[in-house]
Design a protein around this motif. Structure first.
Motif, PDB file in Angstrom:
ATOM      1  N   ILE A 167       0.786  -1.020  -0.372  1.00  0.00           N
ATOM      2  CA  ILE A 167      -0.305  -0.211   0.132  1.00  0.00           C
ATOM      3  C   ILE A 167       1.032   0.544  -0.115  1.00  0.00           C
ATOM      4  CG2 ILE A 167      -1.814   1.527   1.106  1.00  0.00           C
ATOM      5  CD1 ILE A 167      -3.086  -0.694   0.378  1.00  0.00           C
ATOM      6  N   SER A 174      -6.591   7.155   2.719  1.00  0.00           N
ATOM      7  CA  SER A 174      -7.399   6.266   4.211  1.00  0.00           C
ATOM      8  C   SER A 174      -8.320   5.376   3.081  1.00  0.00           C
ATOM      9  CB  SER A 174      -7.792   7.505   4.861  1.00  0.00           C
ATOM     10  OG  SER A 174      -7.754   8.788   4.113  1.00  0.00           O
ATOM     11  N   ASN A 175      -8.342   6.551   1.765  1.00  0.00           N
ATOM     12  CA  ASN A 175      -9.406   6.044   1.336  1.00  0.00           C
ATOM     13  C   ASN A 175      -9.499   5.273   0.052  1.00  0.00           C
ATOM     14  OD1 ASN A 175     -10.856   6.129  -1.884  1.00  0.00           O
ATOM     15  ND2 ASN A 175     -10.826   8.397  -2.168  1.00  0.00           N
ATOM     16  N   ILE A 176     -10.876   3.415   0.907  1.00  0.00           N
ATOM     17  CA  ILE A 176     -10.360   2.457   0.406  1.00  0.00           C
ATOM     18  C   ILE A 176     -10.256   2.110  -0.673  1.00  0.00           C
ATOM     19  CG2 ILE A 176     -13.023   2.076   0.960  1.00  0.00           C
ATOM     20  CD1 ILE A 176     -10.324  -0.360   1.930  1.00  0.00           C
ATOM     21  N   GLN A 177     -11.520   3.255  -1.390  1.00  0.00           N
ATOM     22  CA  GLN A 177     -11.732   2.803  -3.159  1.00  0.00           C
ATOM     23  C   GLN A 177     -10.422   2.646  -4.039  1.00  0.00           C
ATOM     24  OE1 GLN A 177     -14.347   5.545  -3.793  1.00  0.00           O
ATOM     25  NE2 GLN A 177     -15.787   3.727  -4.889  1.00  0.00           N
ATOM     26  N   SER A 199      -6.207  12.617   1.126  1.00  0.00           N
ATOM     27  CA  SER A 199      -6.841  11.864   1.753  1.00  0.00           C
ATOM     28  C   SER A 199      -6.336  10.541   0.599  1.00  0.00           C
ATOM     29  CB  SER A 199      -8.191  12.235   1.444  1.00  0.00           C
ATOM     30  OG  SER A 199      -8.664  12.222   0.122  1.00  0.00           O
ATOM     31  N   ALA A 248     -12.144   7.684  -7.211  1.00  0.00           N
ATOM     32  CA  ALA A 248     -12.617   7.885  -5.965  1.00  0.00           C
ATOM     33  C   ALA A 248     -12.012   8.883  -4.828  1.00  0.00           C
ATOM     34  CB  ALA A 248     -11.569   6.802  -5.581  1.00  0.00           C
ATOM     35  N   CYS A 249     -11.420   9.676  -5.700  1.00  0.00           N
ATOM     36  CA  CYS A 249     -10.368  10.837  -5.431  1.00  0.00           C
ATOM     37  C   CYS A 249     -10.687  12.170  -5.984  1.00  0.00           C
ATOM     38  CB  CYS A 249      -8.715  10.777  -5.579  1.00  0.00           C
ATOM     39  SG  CYS A 249      -8.336  10.616  -7.379  1.00  0.00           S
ATOM     40  N   GLN A 276      -7.022   2.730  -2.682  1.00  0.00           N
ATOM     41  CA  GLN A 276      -6.009   1.382  -1.826  1.00  0.00           C
ATOM     42  C   GLN A 276      -6.042   0.407  -2.376  1.00  0.00           C
ATOM     43  OE1 GLN A 276      -7.312   0.626   1.939  1.00  0.00           O
ATOM     44  NE2 GLN A 276      -6.838   2.823   3.111  1.00  0.00           N
ATOM     45  N   GLY A 277      -7.408  -0.204  -3.021  1.00  0.00           N
ATOM     46  CA  GLY A 277      -7.871  -1.041  -4.646  1.00  0.00           C
ATOM     47  C   GLY A 277      -7.323  -0.489  -5.865  1.00  0.00           C
ATOM     48  N   HIS A 278      -7.665   0.319  -6.158  1.00  0.00           N
ATOM     49  CA  HIS A 278      -6.370   0.535  -7.341  1.00  0.00           C
ATOM     50  C   HIS A 278      -5.543   0.302  -7.021  1.00  0.00           C
ATOM     51  CE1 HIS A 278      -6.635   1.605 -11.397  1.00  0.00           C
ATOM     52  NE2 HIS A 278      -5.757   3.001 -11.427  1.00  0.00           N
TER      53      HIS A 278
END
Length: 152
Positions: free
Chosen positions: A24, A58-61, A55, A47-48, A63-65
Motif C-alpha cells: 500500500i 485512507s481512501n479504500i477505493q 486523503s 475515488a479521488c 487503496q484497491g486501485h
C-alpha cells in the motif's frame, strides 16, 4: 525488448526492496507522485476526484486501485522473460482503461512516478543499469497499453 537476465534480476531485486514493507505505501507513493505531476488525471479516478491528495491513503477505493496496479507490476516482473504474454496482458490493461478515455501521456507521467518511488524505496538511489532495466520494461508495457487503448 529482450531484457537480459541481469536486467530482470535488477528489476526483481529493486522491486522486492520497494514492496518489502508492504504494497500500500509504495503504491500510494506512486499514485501521489503521479497525481501531483498530472493533476488532470485526478478527474479520471472517481475515488479521488476533487479530493485533496492527502486523503488518498485512507481512501479504500484508491487503496484497491493501488493494489491492482501493484499486482499488475508484480505479474509483469514475474513474466518479464515472456514478451508475448507481457504485451498481451498490457494490451488488456489498455483495453480496460480505454472505456475511461485515459490519455496515453498519463503512462509517461506514471513511469516517472514509478521510477521516483522505486528510487525512494531503494535508499534514494539506483544504479544506471537498474534505471535502464526499468525503462526498458516500462517502455514495453506502456507501448502495449497504448496499443490496447487504441483497439477499443
Amino acid at each position: 525488448m529482450e531484457l537480459t537476465k541481469e536486467q530482470r534480476t535488477a528489476i526483481r531485486s529493486t522491486w522486492c526492496n520497494t514492496i518489502s514493507g508492504g504494497k500500500i505505501n509504495p503504491g500510494m507513493a506512486i499514485f501521489t507522485k503521479f497525481l501531483k505531476s498530472t493533476p488532470e488525471a485526478q478527474n479520471y479516478f472517481v475515488a479521488c476526484k476533487g479530493k485533496p491528495l492527502e486523503s488518498l491513503p485512507s481512501n479504500i477505493q484508491m487503496q484497491g486501485h493501488v493494489l491492482r496496479f501493484i499486482s499488475y507490476i508484480d505479474s509483469m516482473i514475474e513474466i518479464a522473460d515472456d514478451e508475448n504474454l507481457l504485451v498481451e496482458m498490457s494490451r488488456n490493461i489498455g483495453r480496460s482503461h480505454a472505456i475511461r478515455n485515459i490519455k496515453p501521456e498519463f503512462y509517461d507521467a506514471l513511469k516517472i512516478a514509478l521510477l521516483k518511488t522505486i528510487i525512494q524505496f531503494n535508499n534514494g538511489q539506483l544504479k544506471d543499469s537498474e534505471i535502464e532495466a526499468w525503462n526498458i520494461l516500462w517502455d514495453v508495457l506502456s507501448k502495449a497499453i497504448n496499443e490496447g487503448l487504441q483497439e477499443v
